[in-house]
Enzyme design. Structure first.
Site, PDB file in Angstrom:
ATOM      1  N   LYS A  35       0.850  -1.201   0.000  1.00 44.61           N
ATOM      2  CA  LYS A  35       0.000   0.000   0.000  1.00 44.61           C
ATOM      3  C   LYS A  35       0.886   1.251   0.000  1.00 44.61           C
ATOM      4  O   LYS A  35       2.107   1.165   0.251  1.00 44.61           O
ATOM      5  CB  LYS A  35      -0.907  -0.022   1.233  1.00 44.61           C
ATOM      6  CG  LYS A  35      -0.157   0.034   2.566  1.00 44.61           C
ATOM      7  CD  LYS A  35      -1.086  -0.239   3.738  1.00 44.61           C
ATOM      8  CE  LYS A  35      -0.337  -0.241   5.049  1.00 44.61           C
ATOM      9  NZ  LYS A  35      -1.205  -0.690   6.174  1.00 44.61           N
ATOM     10  N   ARG A 131     -10.246   0.266  15.682  1.00 47.88           N
ATOM     11  CA  ARG A 131     -10.189   1.052  14.458  1.00 47.88           C
ATOM     12  C   ARG A 131     -11.176   0.389  13.496  1.00 47.88           C
ATOM     13  O   ARG A 131     -12.313   0.804  13.432  1.00 47.88           O
ATOM     14  CB  ARG A 131      -8.738   1.077  13.938  1.00 47.88           C
ATOM     15  CG  ARG A 131      -8.451   2.203  12.989  1.00 47.88           C
ATOM     16  CD  ARG A 131      -6.987   2.235  12.594  1.00 47.88           C
ATOM     17  NE  ARG A 131      -6.537   0.963  11.999  1.00 47.88           N
ATOM     18  CZ  ARG A 131      -5.327   0.754  11.503  1.00 47.88           C
ATOM     19  NH1 ARG A 131      -4.427   1.714  11.537  1.00 47.88           N
ATOM     20  NH2 ARG A 131      -5.000  -0.413  10.984  1.00 47.88           N
ATOM     21  N   TYR A 255      17.412  29.161   9.291  1.00 46.82           N
ATOM     22  CA  TYR A 255      16.213  29.848   9.789  1.00 46.82           C
ATOM     23  C   TYR A 255      16.131  29.786  11.306  1.00 46.82           C
ATOM     24  O   TYR A 255      16.345  28.738  11.919  1.00 46.82           O
ATOM     25  CB  TYR A 255      14.959  29.201   9.205  1.00 46.82           C
ATOM     26  CG  TYR A 255      14.731  29.537   7.759  1.00 46.82           C
ATOM     27  CD1 TYR A 255      14.534  30.859   7.348  1.00 46.82           C
ATOM     28  CD2 TYR A 255      14.686  28.531   6.801  1.00 46.82           C
ATOM     29  CE1 TYR A 255      14.314  31.165   6.008  1.00 46.82           C
ATOM     30  CE2 TYR A 255      14.462  28.830   5.467  1.00 46.82           C
ATOM     31  CZ  TYR A 255      14.271  30.147   5.084  1.00 46.82           C
ATOM     32  OH  TYR A 255      14.055  30.440   3.769  1.00 46.82           O
ATOM     33  N   MET A 303      13.258  24.047   3.064  1.00 47.88           N
ATOM     34  CA  MET A 303      12.474  23.358   2.042  1.00 47.88           C
ATOM     35  C   MET A 303      13.363  22.543   1.102  1.00 47.88           C
ATOM     36  O   MET A 303      13.057  21.397   0.783  1.00 47.88           O
ATOM     37  CB  MET A 303      11.653  24.370   1.243  1.00 47.88           C
ATOM     38  CG  MET A 303      10.745  23.733   0.207  1.00 47.88           C
ATOM     39  SD  MET A 303       9.818  24.933  -0.759  1.00 47.88           S
ATOM     40  CE  MET A 303       8.649  25.530   0.436  1.00 47.88           C
TER      41      MET A 303
HETATM   42  C1  LIG Z   1      -0.455  -1.713   6.781  1.00 44.16           C
HETATM   43  C2  LIG Z   1      -0.990  -2.968   7.359  1.00 44.16           C
HETATM   44  C3  LIG Z   1      -0.139  -4.028   7.659  1.00 44.16           C
HETATM   45  C4  LIG Z   1       1.374  -3.931   7.572  1.00 44.16           C
HETATM   46  O1  LIG Z   1       1.830  -3.298   8.743  1.00 44.16           O
HETATM   47  P1  LIG Z   1       3.403  -3.136   9.038  1.00 44.16           P
HETATM   48  O2  LIG Z   1       3.448  -2.570  10.408  1.00 44.16           O
HETATM   49  O3  LIG Z   1       3.913  -2.169   8.026  1.00 44.16           O
HETATM   50  O4  LIG Z   1       4.004  -4.467   8.905  1.00 44.16           O
HETATM   51  C5  LIG Z   1      -0.707  -5.208   8.103  1.00 44.16           C
HETATM   52  N1  LIG Z   1      -2.041  -5.327   8.250  1.00 44.16           N
HETATM   53  C6  LIG Z   1      -2.895  -4.311   7.986  1.00 44.16           C
HETATM   54  C7  LIG Z   1      -4.344  -4.510   8.176  1.00 44.16           C
HETATM   55  C8  LIG Z   1      -2.400  -3.103   7.546  1.00 44.16           C
HETATM   56  O5  LIG Z   1      -3.236  -2.093   7.294  1.00 44.16           O
END
Ligand SMILES: *Cc1c(COP(=O)(O)O)cnc(C)c1O
Length: 361
Positions: A35, A131, A255, A303
């Protein structure tokens, strides 16, 4: 076209890290989580490199999945948040995507679908992260509804751990107990483990691992952990010095004049800043490497530039290489000094930074 700031991604290292995930749980399969553009590494390139070895992939949404399908990836792809609206069901069917079902609305949509071929569903339970996921008390009924659908070929039972990155955290035990109590009698493969649980919690391995950050060579733990030691860094963020100057005690840098020299100080200006994805909140002392030797950020990150201490490197000059994270500078250390995590550094790499790939297989 000569700005020297670049990211290099090592695809063989990503394959190594995937194999390391699977080696933790012989017999289990593993979703390669790609992802968010493979955590900033480039989803298509990473998925192509993993396709020969990965059991399946996971992404956050249909758009990310379709990008992989258009690139020729044929392995199963799990949508970790399922579909966001019923119009996506057509893509599930045509692109053969595998949805998570985490709430009643999604369950309704999936049960009403009339696909041309059956699909697998990953049914998620909220065991305490609060969640996504079905209430534990509703889980068996949700499972029964899906099992009644002739177009659902298989149901994978999943949950997600909130505190697996702290190996002895009592919440993990409680979540696993909840999962067993409410899914224990139901048929189907189990999937619980993110990277932290893959590396640190064998009790959570189940049938399908879900490694994400570990594929990209960063440890999910705040401290050294033996099973994370074999991970290989996969992304190098590199730039160069574009200016070097000598400052006297009392002179300030950048800065806000945040860093005030206490002694005669050689300062290097590096052609990378927060618009490249380098964290603006990096503190004085954040590690970097100049000419392969340790250095540290001094002064506020701007930046397009940042400043490093070259007092120990009297010969350093413009054009010399700087590594901001990678094999010489662990991304976890940069993240810790910037009050964030390696996940955010990788996913925050900006479009301005050209990415190149190597794959020594
Ligand atoms: C992103 C995600 C993972 C992977 O998590 P990591 O901590 O990057 O290994 C696993 N399961 C779900 C449901 C996720 O959203």
């Amino acid at each position: 076209m000569a700005r020297p700031t670049r990211a290099r991604v090592d695809l063989a290292a990503i394959r190594h890290n995937y194999a390391h995930a699977k080696a933790q749980a012989p017999g289990a399969r593993a979703l390669a989580v790609v992802k968010a553009d493979a955590y900033g590494h480039g989803a298509v390139a990473v998925a192509r490199a993993l396709a020969p070895v990965a059991d399946a992939f996971a992404v956050a949404c249909t758009e990310e999945a379709l990008e992989l399908r258009e690139a020729g990836i044929t392995k199963p792809i799990v949508l970790l948040e399922g579909v966001f609206e019923p119009s996506e069901l057509a893509h599930l069917d045509s692109a053969r995507l595998t949805p998570v079902a985490h709430n009643r609305e999604q369950l309704d949509w999936l049960c009403r679908a009339r696909p041309t071929r059956p699909f697998q569903v990953w049914l998620k339970m909220d065991t305490g992260m609060h969640r996504l996921g079905m209430e534990p008390a509703d889980f068996a009924a949700a499972h029964a509804r899906l099992a009644d659908c002739s177009h659902v070929s298989e149901i994978v039972l999943m949950t997600h751990l909130a505190c697996a990155d702290e190996p002895e955290h009592p919440a993990t035990r409680a979540q696993l107990a909840c999962f067993t109590a409410h899914a224990g009698g139901l048929p189907g493969p189990r999937s619980i483990a993110n990277s932290a649980a893959v590396l640190g919690c064998p009790a959570a391995h189940g049938d399908w691992l879900r490694p994400g950050i570990m594929l990209y060579g960063a440890t999910p733990f705040g401290e050294a952990h033996p099973s994370a030691a074999a991970l290989r860094p996969t992304m190098q963020l590199q730039s160069q010095l574009i200016s070097v100057r000598a400052l006297d005690p009392g002179e300030a840098i950048g800065y806000g004049g945040r860093y005030v020299c206490q002694a005669p100080t050689r300062v290097g200006v590096v052609a990378a800043g927060y618009a490249d994805g380098y964290p603006r909140h990096a503190k004085d002392g954040t590690p970097a490497a100049v000419n392969g030797k340790p250095s540290r950020v001094i002064g506020r990150v701007s930046m397009d530039m940042l400043t490093v201490d070259l007092t120990d490197q009297p010969d350093a000059r413009p054009g010399d290489p700087v590594q901001l994270w990678g094999d010489a500078v662990p991304a976890n250390d940069v993240a810790a000094a910037s009050d964030t995590i390696a996940y955010q550094l990788f996913t925050g790499l900006s479009r301005r930074v050209p990415v190149s790939y190597r794959d020594d297989s």
